[in-house]
Design a protein around this motif. Structure first.
Motif: not given
Length: 193
Positions: A147-155, A123-126
């Motif tokens: 990461q919680p199961p089925d969580a769609s982590v985003s910014l 989501l953020t390059d190094y």
């Protein structure tokens, strides 16, 4: 017991393995690290909280790309979120731009993480540590969350627009990440200082 130099080099597994005794850090800085997270740059293996030796500061800031990250106790069927931040931007005494987001990878497969591979969604390059001149030492913190199961982590769009002044706690809360399963940090300053 003889007093050892606080920082010394040691050849180990073909890497320049840097060790730092905890008394080189404040107790607060030294206590941050837990959970067997390991960050490996080409000539620097970091497995405990330490201060980057002056001789390697330019490489960390200007030469080396994203490190390998190992978590030997990763559960193969779980996924993880890796965050690298600078809580001291622009300086530790007045961190008005904290948290500065240096790297964010989600959906990291536990089986790959056990092997030192970051297979996930970036989501953020190094961005390497580049503390401003005369800003003193900055902490660069790596935090690994399950990461919680089925969580769609985003910014959010706002978060994507800027790395600085990131509301890290709100990010953790919004995706129910809880406490990190492993943390690691190193301190460095501008290589010209």
């Amino acid at each position: 017991m003889a007093i050892l130099a606080p920082i010394f080099g040691l050849i180990l597994l073909g890497l320049f393995h840097t060790e730092a005794k905890q008394h080189t850090l404040s107790s607060q800085d030294a206590s941050f690290c837990h959970g067997e997270l390991e960050v490996i740059y080409p000539e620097l293996d970091i497995y405990e909280c330490l201060i980057i030796p002056k001789s390697l500061r330019e490489q960390v800031s200007q030469v080396w790309k994203a490190p390998q990250v190992y978590f030997s106790t990763a559960q193969k069927k779980k996924t993880y979120v890796l965050v690298m931040v600078d809580p001291d931007a622009p300086n530790r005494s007045k961190p008005t731009s904290a948290y500065w987001r240096h790297w964010l990878v989600v959906d990291i497969q536990g089986s790959a993480l056990k092997e030192g591979q970051i297979e996930g969604t970036t989501l953020t390059d190094y961005k390497p540590p580049t503390p401003p001149s005369n800003s003193g030492f900055h902490r660069y913190q790596f935090m690994l969350f399950e990461q919680p199961p089925d969580a769609s982590v985003s910014l959010t769009e706002q978060e994507e627009a800027s790395r600085g002044k990131w509301d890290f706690q709100a990010f953790i809360t919004s995706f129910d990440l809880g406490e990190p399963v492993a943390t690691l940090q190193f301190l460095t300053q501008n290589y010209k200082d």
